[in-house]
Design an enzyme around this catalytic site. Structure first.
Site, PDB file in Angstrom:
ATOM      1  N   GLU A 135       1.792   1.594  -0.844  1.00  0.00           N
ATOM      2  CA  GLU A 135       2.968   2.455  -0.639  1.00  0.00           C
ATOM      3  C   GLU A 135       2.700   3.222   0.642  1.00  0.00           C
ATOM      4  O   GLU A 135       2.054   4.268   0.630  1.00  0.00           O
ATOM      5  CB  GLU A 135       3.130   3.423  -1.816  1.00  0.00           C
ATOM      6  CG  GLU A 135       3.435   2.752  -3.137  1.00  0.00           C
ATOM      7  CD  GLU A 135       4.903   2.357  -3.299  1.00  0.00           C
ATOM      8  OE1 GLU A 135       5.723   2.701  -2.409  1.00  0.00           O
ATOM      9  OE2 GLU A 135       5.227   1.707  -4.298  1.00  0.00           O
ATOM     10  N   LEU A 136       3.203   2.705   1.759  1.00  0.00           N
ATOM     11  CA  LEU A 136       2.758   3.218   3.056  1.00  0.00           C
ATOM     12  C   LEU A 136       3.892   3.926   3.801  1.00  0.00           C
ATOM     13  O   LEU A 136       4.903   4.288   3.211  1.00  0.00           O
ATOM     14  CB  LEU A 136       2.164   2.059   3.860  1.00  0.00           C
ATOM     15  CG  LEU A 136       1.126   1.231   3.072  1.00  0.00           C
ATOM     16  CD1 LEU A 136       0.666   0.029   3.853  1.00  0.00           C
ATOM     17  CD2 LEU A 136      -0.051   2.093   2.618  1.00  0.00           C
ATOM     18  N   GLY A 138      -0.313   6.057   1.385  1.00  0.00           N
ATOM     19  CA  GLY A 138      -0.728   6.773   2.586  1.00  0.00           C
ATOM     20  C   GLY A 138      -0.165   6.107   3.830  1.00  0.00           C
ATOM     21  O   GLY A 138       0.838   5.385   3.768  1.00  0.00           O
ATOM     22  N   SER A 139      -0.839   6.316   4.943  1.00  0.00           N
ATOM     23  CA  SER A 139      -0.337   5.827   6.225  1.00  0.00           C
ATOM     24  C   SER A 139      -0.455   4.308   6.318  1.00  0.00           C
ATOM     25  O   SER A 139      -1.270   3.685   5.626  1.00  0.00           O
ATOM     26  CB  SER A 139      -1.161   6.466   7.347  1.00  0.00           C
ATOM     27  OG  SER A 139      -2.531   6.174   7.129  1.00  0.00           O
ATOM     28  N   GLY A 175      -3.266   1.513   5.032  1.00  0.00           N
ATOM     29  CA  GLY A 175      -2.856   0.360   4.231  1.00  0.00           C
ATOM     30  C   GLY A 175      -3.335  -0.969   4.801  1.00  0.00           C
ATOM     31  O   GLY A 175      -3.751  -1.861   4.051  1.00  0.00           O
ATOM     32  N   PHE A 190      -1.466  13.227   0.686  1.00  0.00           N
ATOM     33  CA  PHE A 190      -1.422  14.678   0.469  1.00  0.00           C
ATOM     34  C   PHE A 190      -0.037  15.183   0.084  1.00  0.00           C
ATOM     35  O   PHE A 190       0.093  16.210  -0.588  1.00  0.00           O
ATOM     36  CB  PHE A 190      -1.901  15.428   1.730  1.00  0.00           C
ATOM     37  CG  PHE A 190      -0.839  15.577   2.796  1.00  0.00           C
ATOM     38  CD1 PHE A 190       0.077  16.623   2.747  1.00  0.00           C
ATOM     39  CD2 PHE A 190      -0.733  14.659   3.840  1.00  0.00           C
ATOM     40  CE1 PHE A 190       1.074  16.745   3.712  1.00  0.00           C
ATOM     41  CE2 PHE A 190       0.250  14.771   4.794  1.00  0.00           C
ATOM     42  CZ  PHE A 190       1.160  15.815   4.731  1.00  0.00           C
ATOM     43  N   CYS A 230       7.467  10.433   2.816  1.00  0.00           N
ATOM     44  CA  CYS A 230       7.508   9.051   3.310  1.00  0.00           C
ATOM     45  C   CYS A 230       8.963   8.636   3.504  1.00  0.00           C
ATOM     46  O   CYS A 230       9.268   7.777   4.322  1.00  0.00           O
ATOM     47  CB  CYS A 230       6.799   8.116   2.348  1.00  0.00           C
ATOM     48  SG  CYS A 230       7.385   8.277   0.658  1.00  0.00           S
TER      49      CYS A 230
HETATM   50  P1  NAD Z   1      -3.599   9.009   4.875  1.00  0.00           P
HETATM   51  O1  NAD Z   1      -3.437   7.574   5.160  1.00  0.00           O
HETATM   52  O2  NAD Z   1      -4.282   9.856   5.871  1.00  0.00           O
HETATM   53  O3  NAD Z   1      -4.409   9.204   3.490  1.00  0.00           O
HETATM   54  C1  NAD Z   1      -3.917   8.711   2.272  1.00  0.00           C
HETATM   55  C2  NAD Z   1      -5.069   8.529   1.296  1.00  0.00           C
HETATM   56  O4  NAD Z   1      -5.867   7.432   1.730  1.00  0.00           O
HETATM   57  C3  NAD Z   1      -6.012   9.728   1.199  1.00  0.00           C
HETATM   58  O5  NAD Z   1      -6.437   9.900  -0.133  1.00  0.00           O
HETATM   59  C4  NAD Z   1      -7.168   9.290   2.075  1.00  0.00           C
HETATM   60  O6  NAD Z   1      -8.382   9.948   1.768  1.00  0.00           O
HETATM   61  C5  NAD Z   1      -7.222   7.817   1.723  1.00  0.00           C
HETATM   62  N1  NAD Z   1      -7.947   6.975   2.682  1.00  0.00           N
HETATM   63  C6  NAD Z   1      -7.880   7.006   4.032  1.00  0.00           C
HETATM   64  N2  NAD Z   1      -8.700   6.058   4.546  1.00  0.00           N
HETATM   65  C7  NAD Z   1      -9.269   5.424   3.492  1.00  0.00           C
HETATM   66  C8  NAD Z   1     -10.215   4.371   3.378  1.00  0.00           C
HETATM   67  N3  NAD Z   1     -10.741   3.777   4.449  1.00  0.00           N
HETATM   68  N4  NAD Z   1     -10.592   3.964   2.147  1.00  0.00           N
HETATM   69  C9  NAD Z   1     -10.064   4.548   1.048  1.00  0.00           C
HETATM   70  N5  NAD Z   1      -9.183   5.564   1.091  1.00  0.00           N
HETATM   71  C10 NAD Z   1      -8.789   5.994   2.307  1.00  0.00           C
HETATM   72  O7  NAD Z   1      -2.140   9.590   4.549  1.00  0.00           O
HETATM   73  P2  NAD Z   1      -1.687  11.113   4.352  1.00  0.00           P
HETATM   74  O8  NAD Z   1      -1.690  11.816   5.666  1.00  0.00           O
HETATM   75  O9  NAD Z   1      -2.405  11.718   3.205  1.00  0.00           O
HETATM   76  O10 NAD Z   1      -0.174  10.911   3.866  1.00  0.00           O
HETATM   77  C11 NAD Z   1       0.896  10.696   4.730  1.00  0.00           C
HETATM   78  C12 NAD Z   1       1.230   9.221   4.835  1.00  0.00           C
HETATM   79  O11 NAD Z   1       1.443   8.674   3.538  1.00  0.00           O
HETATM   80  C13 NAD Z   1       2.532   8.993   5.589  1.00  0.00           C
HETATM   81  O12 NAD Z   1       2.382   7.843   6.386  1.00  0.00           O
HETATM   82  C14 NAD Z   1       3.545   8.764   4.478  1.00  0.00           C
HETATM   83  O13 NAD Z   1       4.673   8.045   4.872  1.00  0.00           O
HETATM   84  C15 NAD Z   1       2.704   8.011   3.488  1.00  0.00           C
HETATM   85  N6  NAD Z   1       3.243   8.115   2.132  1.00  0.00           N
HETATM   86  C16 NAD Z   1       3.836   7.016   1.605  1.00  0.00           C
HETATM   87  C17 NAD Z   1       4.407   7.081   0.344  1.00  0.00           C
HETATM   88  C18 NAD Z   1       5.082   5.895  -0.249  1.00  0.00           C
HETATM   89  O14 NAD Z   1       5.327   5.904  -1.452  1.00  0.00           O
HETATM   90  N7  NAD Z   1       5.436   4.877   0.520  1.00  0.00           N
HETATM   91  C19 NAD Z   1       4.347   8.275  -0.388  1.00  0.00           C
HETATM   92  C20 NAD Z   1       3.720   9.381   0.183  1.00  0.00           C
HETATM   93  C21 NAD Z   1       3.174   9.284   1.454  1.00  0.00           C
END
Ligand code: NAD
Length: 508
Positions: free
Chosen positions: A262-263, A240-241, A245, A160, A296
């Site tokens: 990219e977590l 994402g988180s 990942g 997000f 992140c």
């Molecule tokens: P999140 O893990 O809740 O969601 C990220 C994405 O994954 C969303 O689109 C979600 O719908 C999808 N998702 C979740 N479970 C899934 C599944 N089982 N199958 C397929 N898709 C699934 O993360 P968030 O709250 O949106 O973002 C914040 C996190 O993202 C933080 O941990 C942050 O550090 C990380 N982040 C990392 C980077 C990077 O480049 N390393 C960049 C931005 C954010």
């Protein structure tokens, strides 16, 4: 209040959430509401795609790939150049939509669109530089080359907090590499994805390549999980988180698909005795409270030499108290809201744990008494080994930890599960070089005399350990979006074997 903006970007009160060459009508579909975190009020609704809609989007991405991969890479670059132009025209509007949907301040919203534009420019250049190698063959009259081919339709899952830029890091590079793209955005920022899809889809279609960019907004079960097991998508790039990942790696790995992960990060800044403290304080405050601690790359740990510890805490506390917190679209505001109620609760819970584990809140941490998810960024005196410090709480909490020896500072910096970004403020050349050396920071990104956040697109972006090991954006990250082919060409009249192997057969 922002109805005109939404209209200009093609966002209706209710919108279909799936698109390939055209938007799929989704009669009777379940709806998702996008909420402005600064007001708690809805912005618009999105009809969620189901499994059949997802399949339709991917079928089109597969079909579009058959044509797109045969377009010369510089021609693909030209399409991306046009996308960059279209984004320039919509920069202010799209930036404001990002602000409304995620709560990041206006200049960061526009900065995110600028990052997309930068990615387009980078990818246009790249479209003429997808170089392979010529390799010396050990056999006479033989030539070896290594070439790169398009990989296929790519699944892109985004978080997000960078609802548009992360897509661009992936999609613009994938596009010049000859891949088509299926995007599953975060359910917390679907309108930004809709608006981007409208701009990009229109541009690609006008260039004669409809269907290169697909969008599918649906639930984790119906769309997210299906992407992971879908063998039509040879690569899943997921941001994402760490929790997400680990799951993605396992499920995609089971079908031997590729991932770019990219977590989460748990990034630290070291402030050494020789640091320029004015620079350090400014760098740390942006890294720790920018985007309300929801990057992140946010600095979550500050490792300060014991000789400066009290002075740094005093100066940071003063800076924290001067921060203007408020509606992120207003000029002068530096800290907007957290994304939702759960994020506010997670921050409060982390602060309670920090106190129970021996930490002290120096300042901040309170929720503001107004609508929306606003909190005061918190500064916490901490000590090495507090379990909560090892966690990425996605909120503006900075734990300040003292150190005595340089080796100890590096050990503290490296002792968390994640390995995204890191920084040191020092004027000591030896310390700076040791921090960047093989025995220094274990992160994907290591900075000297700047903070942990605000990376440029020219460098490969990503981190080690539980951050997932993926790399996106600049440098040679493009290789992950292509398949490598090693070719040997024999232009002689003999069939010599490598390694001197003899296998003499009669051929007539
Ligand atoms: P999140 O893990 O809740 O969601 C990220 C994405 O994954 C969303 O689109 C979600 O719908 C999808 N998702 C979740 N479970 C899934 C599944 N089982 N199958 C397929 N898709 C699934 O993360 P968030 O709250 O949106 O973002 C914040 C996190 O993202 C933080 O941990 C942050 O550090 C990380 N982040 C990392 C980077 C990077 O480049 N390393 C960049 C931005 C954010």
């Amino acid at each position: 209040m922002f109805d005109d903006l939404l209209k200009r970007l093609g966002v209706e009160p209710v919108n279909p959430g799936a698109c390939h060459e055209r938007w799929i009508d989704l009669p009777g579909a379940e709806e998702l509401e996008s909420i402005n975190p600064a007001t708690g009020r809805p912005l618009a609704r999105v009809k969620l795609a189901g499994r059949a809609d997802y399949d339709e989007v991917v079928d089109h991405a597969v079909a579009a790939f058959a044509t797109w991969r045969t377009a010369p890479a510089p021609r693909r670059g030209e399409v991306v150049r046009r996308i960059g132009q279209a984004l320039r025209e919509h920069k202010a509007d799209l930036g404001l939509l990002i602000t409304l949907e995620t709560g990041k301040i206006r200049s960061e919203g526009e900065g995110e669109v600028q990052e997309m534009i930068d990615m387009c420019d980078f990818a246009v250049g790249l479209s003429r530089q997808l170089y392979g190698l010529t390799i010396a063959s050990e056999r006479p009259r033989h030539r070896m080359i290594e070439q790169w081919h398009p990989l296929g339709p790519i699944g892109v899952i985004t978080a997000f907090n960078f609802p548009a830029a992360v897509w661009a890091w992936n999609a613009m590079v994938a596009a010049v590499c000859g891949d088509t793209v299926v995007w599953k955005p975060s359910p917390l920022a679907p309108l930004t994805a809709l608006a981007v899809q409208r701009i990009v889809g229109r541009t690609a279609e006008a260039e004669g390549f409809p269907g290169v960019f697909g969008l599918c907004i649906g639930s984790t079960e119906e769309v997210g999980e299906r992407m992971l097991t879908d063998a039509r998508l040879p690569l899943i790039s997921a941001t994402g988180s760490c929790r997400m990942g680990y799951h993605v790696a396992e499920v995609v790995g089971r079908r031997l698909g590729r991932t770019i992960l990219e977590l989460g990060g748990n990034n630290a800044v070291i402030v050494a005795p020789s640091a320029d403290l004015d620079m350090a304080i400014r760098g740390v405050v942006f890294a720790a409270v920018g985007t309300a601690g929801q990057r992140c790359t946010t600095a979550r740990r500050l490792i300060v030499h014991e000789s400066l510890h009290e002075q740094v805490i005093d100066r940071l506390a003063k800076a924290y108290k001067s921060l203007s917190i408020g509606d992120p679209w207003q000029g002068g505001v530096l800290v907007g809201p957290l994304i939702h109620e759960q994020a506010v609760e997670a921050m409060q819970s982390a602060l309670r744990q920090a106190e129970a584990q021996g930490g002290t809140v120096v300042c901040g941490g309170k929720r503001l008494d107004r609508p929306g998810c606003f909190v005061e960024p918190a500064l916490v005196r901490a000590v090495r080994g507090m379990p909560i410090v090892g966690e990425e709480t996605f909120a503006p909490i900075l734990y300040v930890i003292p150190y005595r020896e340089f080796e100890q500072a590096v050990a503290i910096q490296n002792e968390v599960e994640q390995g995204l970004t890191s920084a040191i403020f020092t004027r000591d050349l030896v310390e700076a070089e040791r921090f960047l050396s093989a025995e220094g920071s274990d992160c994907g990104i290591a900075n000297v005399n700047i903070g942990t956040s605000g990376a440029e697109i020219g460098g490969a972006f990503g981190g080690e350990k539980a951050t997932g090991g993926g790399r996106e954006a600049g440098s040679d990250s493009w290789k992950a979006y292509m398949r490598r082919q090693t070719c040997t060409i024999n232009y002689g009249d003999q069939i010599p074997l490598a390694q001197g192997v003899r296998f003499d057969v009669e051929s007539s």
